[in-house]
Design an enzyme around this catalytic site. Structure first.
Site, PDB file in Angstrom:
ATOM      1  CG  ASP A 134      -2.309  -1.055   2.003  1.00 32.47           C
ATOM      2  OD1 ASP A 134      -1.839  -1.764   0.100  1.00 32.47           O
ATOM      3  OD2 ASP A 134      -2.766  -0.367   2.200  1.00 32.47           O
ATOM      4  NE  ARG A 184      -4.524  -0.989  -4.453  1.00 32.65           N
ATOM      5  CZ  ARG A 184      -4.452  -1.891  -2.995  1.00 32.65           C
ATOM      6  NH1 ARG A 184      -3.895  -0.741  -1.940  1.00 32.65           N
ATOM      7  NH2 ARG A 184      -3.748  -2.866  -2.521  1.00 32.65           N
TER       8      ARG A 184
END
Ligand SMILES: Cc1cc2nc3c(=O)[nH]c(=O)nc-3n(C[C@H](O)[C@H](O)[C@H](O)COP(=O)(O)OP(=O)(O)OC[C@H]3O[C@@H](n4cnc5c(N)ncnc54)[C@H](O)[C@@H]3O)c2cc1C
Length: 308
Positions: A134, A184
């Site tokens: 992340d 992402r």
């Protein structure tokens, strides 16, 4: 504006007490978080898989302050990956994990975080699936990308995240797309200063669209994380224009947000992955979700007013 104030104030112990103790909080937490334990996470993963959705699991927690805690978080991921693998849920990467580098010790030294991420990558490889790192607050961005670049020599499918709100986003996408990386793309959930980030929504959306174009034209695997209908539509058009096959990119959304749209996209034959957080340390995650959704915040504030 409200979003920035809430994110900035979220470190205050008083606000933490107010939010965690409010009557409406449990209902909102339950709508965004799969549960507290690994069996809860496995149960929700199984249900999402049955509906044709892919999954990325996040063990909640961030900004770990000591080595023992960083090791404990790593152990949770290793155990979860074992359980997902044993349950046949990781086949062809159907369920993977998302890891916050600060939860596994990024601010205790990059060596600590890298060592823990290697353990998680090894457990993921054993289970036949992948890991995505992340993106967190600005201070964590560069060290996270450096760790990812280094570990990719051994784990080429280690994914990372670009936050479109950052001024560096497009350059990062260019660098990553050229190397065939799993990336992402999200708007960014943290409040960053004007010097490093776009702060107007319109500018963030434009940056997202530029990054989208770079990733879809590149040689990597784009993971398009947004609930924004306009950006989802642009993604579909770009996939068509660039001739991308449906299995060469994926959409991603958060657990509990626009579930009907998640199923609709999966039913078109697109790869649709749901990001599923679980664990007891949900406060920071909840604040970010409240901050980006004025309707939730209003509901929450009304419940404070009706207390007692
Ligand atoms: C799979 C995934 C992974 C992510 N990983 C990261 C990460 O690593 N780092 C990071 O900084 N951020 C991450 N994010 C969060 C992201 O940066 C945004 O903060 C968040 O997705 C909201 O932006 P949006 O693109 O949905 O657009 P927005 O403009 O915020 O929202 C578009 C529409 O989506 C719906 N919506 C959005 N948020 C909510 C909500 N909380 N509740 C209900 N409806 C809502 C509303 O209909 C809204 O109009 C991730 C998001 C997703 C989907």
């Amino acid at each position: 504006m409200l979003r920035r104030i809430l994110l900035a104030a979220s470190a205050s112990p008083r606000l933490r007490q107010l939010i965690t103790g409010a009557p409406a909080t449990r209902a909102i937490v339950d709508s965004y978080v799969a549960g507290e334990t690994a069996p809860d996470a496995v149960r929700v993963t199984r249900a999402l898989r049955a509906a044709g959705l892919l999954v990325s699991l996040d063990y909640l927690g961030e900004d770990t302050k000591d080595q023992a805690q960083a090791t404990a978080v790593t152990d949770q991921y290793v155990q979860l990956l074992g359980e997902l693998g044993a349950g046949g849920l990781t086949r062809a990467g159907a369920a993977e994990v998302s890891v916050k580098p600060t939860a596994v010790g990024l601010f205790l030294g990059t060596g600590t975080a890298a060592g823990n991420i290697v353990r998680i990558c090894a457990a993921a490889a054993e289970a036949g699936t992948t890991v995505t790192l992340d993106a967190e607050e600005y201070a964590a961005i560069e060290p996270t990308l450096q760790i990812a670049a280094k570990l990719r020599a051994e784990h080429p499918d280690l994914g990372c995240v670009v936050q479109a709100c950052l001024r560096r986003a497009e350059a990062d996408c260019r660098a990553l797309a050229g190397h065939g990386v799993r990336v992402r793309l999200c708007k960014g959930a943290y409040s960053e200063p004007e010097a490093v980030a776009f702060t107007a929504r319109r500018d963030v959306d434009r940056s997202y669209a530029r990054c989208l174009r770079v990733l879809m034209n590149g040689s990597g695997y784009p993971m398009l994380a947004t609930h924004d209908p306009r950006l989802i539509q642009i993604s579909g058009s770009l996939a068509h224009l660039t001739g991308r096959a449906p299995d060469s990119f994926e959409y991603q959304m958060l657990y509990g947000i626009r579930p009907a749209e998640q199923r609709r996209l999966a039913n078109t034959g697109a790869r649709m992955r749901v990001y599923v957080p679980y664990g007891g340390d949900w406060y920071a995650y909840l604040v970010r979700r409240l901050a980006e959704r004025p309707a939730n915040l209003a509901f929450f504030l009304r419940s404070l007013g009706s207390r007692g």
